[in-house]
Design an enzyme around this catalytic site. Structure first.
Site, PDB file in Angstrom:
ATOM      1  N   ALA A 164       0.858  -1.181   0.000  1.00  0.00           N
ATOM      2  CA  ALA A 164       0.000   0.000   0.000  1.00  0.00           C
ATOM      3  C   ALA A 164       0.892   1.227   0.000  1.00  0.00           C
ATOM      4  O   ALA A 164       1.344   1.673   1.028  1.00  0.00           O
ATOM      5  CB  ALA A 164      -0.914   0.001   1.234  1.00  0.00           C
ATOM      6  N   VAL A 218      -2.519   0.566   8.854  1.00  0.00           N
ATOM      7  CA  VAL A 218      -2.838  -0.019   7.551  1.00  0.00           C
ATOM      8  C   VAL A 218      -1.580  -0.175   6.705  1.00  0.00           C
ATOM      9  O   VAL A 218      -1.400  -1.184   6.026  1.00  0.00           O
ATOM     10  CB  VAL A 218      -3.884   0.849   6.820  1.00  0.00           C
ATOM     11  CG1 VAL A 218      -3.967   0.489   5.346  1.00  0.00           C
ATOM     12  CG2 VAL A 218      -5.255   0.689   7.477  1.00  0.00           C
ATOM     13  N   GLU A 219      -0.701   0.811   6.774  1.00  0.00           N
ATOM     14  CA  GLU A 219       0.483   0.797   5.926  1.00  0.00           C
ATOM     15  C   GLU A 219       1.512  -0.241   6.356  1.00  0.00           C
ATOM     16  O   GLU A 219       2.029  -0.981   5.511  1.00  0.00           O
ATOM     17  CB  GLU A 219       1.135   2.189   5.904  1.00  0.00           C
ATOM     18  CG  GLU A 219       0.340   3.235   5.144  1.00  0.00           C
ATOM     19  CD  GLU A 219       0.292   2.971   3.652  1.00  0.00           C
ATOM     20  OE1 GLU A 219       1.143   2.220   3.137  1.00  0.00           O
ATOM     21  OE2 GLU A 219      -0.610   3.506   2.994  1.00  0.00           O
ATOM     22  N   THR A 220       1.844  -0.284   7.637  1.00  0.00           N
ATOM     23  CA  THR A 220       2.972  -1.139   8.058  1.00  0.00           C
ATOM     24  C   THR A 220       2.740  -1.898   9.357  1.00  0.00           C
ATOM     25  O   THR A 220       3.687  -2.419   9.943  1.00  0.00           O
ATOM     26  CB  THR A 220       4.252  -0.300   8.231  1.00  0.00           C
ATOM     27  OG1 THR A 220       4.035   0.676   9.266  1.00  0.00           O
ATOM     28  CG2 THR A 220       4.650   0.393   6.942  1.00  0.00           C
TER      29      THR A 220
END
Length: 338
Positions: free
Chosen positions: A19, A136-138
């Protein structure tokens, strides 16, 4: 059930490291793309070297040496052609909205509550949105990506024709970033699209939006969650986040609402104009603000949401309504669980 949960975790890991910030990956390629031929690659590399020398002050040998240390990565080339955001909503959201991520988010919020409060006060971006983005990203720094950033940008910038110009630009930004921040260009890891750190910033965003939020003299998004928190908030503020304004509202499904769904992400009509066209709201909102109706595919039927300016701002981070909705719903889970 255990196998199903294991599969979801595997999918989550893969999605977290792909993402990437501000890279439009929401539409799948219509046909498989083949790598550029050797002659084209050689020409593009020569043009890139000249640009870095003439416009950015690098020496020819500096650029050549870096390019010689980069390698084509077939996994990167394949990954960009199968974006996760092409999945239907009912397959997409379960990867993000999990109890494990929620508990990790609450822990991250508790650990960094003073920093998050400072970011919210300074930039007007709610703590739950910042926490949701980083989650959400990492998964709060747990999955930062295992691809060589240099190899990713080299592969996509010289070998992937549909987005080559964009990724060559990012490669230039990456070289500038490495020089400015003293980063080891050949050692940095990230997503297949070259995004790095807690918030998965691509190089141009790192250069333009990263902040030294703990005032230690370094803008470190790779290992410093404090700088990451401030930088995510700064990014949202610079892209027009409106403090205390709504993000999205669930709509009652109907034919009239379905007829209001249009392509694109940016709101162009006011709530009043949409109401005149048949929109029925579930709660009162400012009729003068702009909004857009989105449809999210369920296993059976669709779910309809009204997205406001702040929803659009989330899509500036990743150009996908699915991504923005996952971030928003996760942020609401976090806020309600606090």
């Amino acid at each position: 059930m255990r196998n199903y949960i294991r599969l979801l975790n595997q999918l989550s890991t893969k999605l977290l490291i792909t993402a990437s910030l501000a890279v439009v990956l929401s539409q799948p390629a219509s046909a498989k793309v083949e790598p550029a031929d050797a002659a084209t690659v050689a020409q593009l590399q020569q043009e890139f070297i000249e640009t870095m020398v003439n416009e950015h002050g690098f020496s020819t040998s500096q650029v050549q040496q870096l390019l010689q240390q980069a390698s084509f990565n077939q996994d990167v080339f394949d990954a960009i052609q199968r974006p996760w955001e092409a999945k239907p909503w009912h397959q997409y959201y379960p990867i993000f909205l999990t109890e494990k991520r929620l508990q990790a988010g609450l822990k991250f919020w508790q650990t960094h509550q003073q920093t998050l409060a400072k970011a919210e006060q300074e930039y007007g971006v709610p703590a739950e949105i910042i926490v949701a983005i980083i989650g959400v990203e990492t998964f709060y720094g747990e999955y930062l990506g295992n691809y060589s950033v240099l190899d990713s940008l080299f592969t996509l910038g010289f070998h992937y024709p549909p987005r080559a110009k964009f990724f060559r630009s990012e490669l230039a930004q990456f070289m500038l970033l490495a020089n400015e921040e003293g980063l080891p260009a050949t050692e940095l890891k990230g997503s297949y699209a070259g995004a790095m750190g807690y918030g998965q910033f691509i190089s141009s965003s790192y250069r333009h939006y990263a902040v030294d939020f703990d005032a230690d003299g370094v803008r470190d998004l790779l290992g410093n969650p404090v700088d990451a928190i401030g930088s995510v908030a700064h990014y949202f503020a610079r892209h027009g986040w409106q403090a205390d304004a709504p993000v999205a509202q669930l709509l009652a499904a109907s034919d009239s609402v379905a007829n209001l769904v249009e392509k694109g992400l940016k709101p162009s009509a006011t709530v009043a104009e949409l109401t005149e066209q048949g929109l029925s709201l579930t709660s009162t909102v400012n009729a003068d603000q702009k909004a857009k109706v989105f449809a999210f595919e369920l296993a059976e039927g669709h779910e309809y949401w009204l997205g406001f300016n702040n929803f659009y701002v989330i899509t500036r981070y990743n150009h996908s309504p699915l991504y923005a909705m996952a971030v928003y719903q996760f942020s609401q889970q976090l806020r309600q669980a606090r």
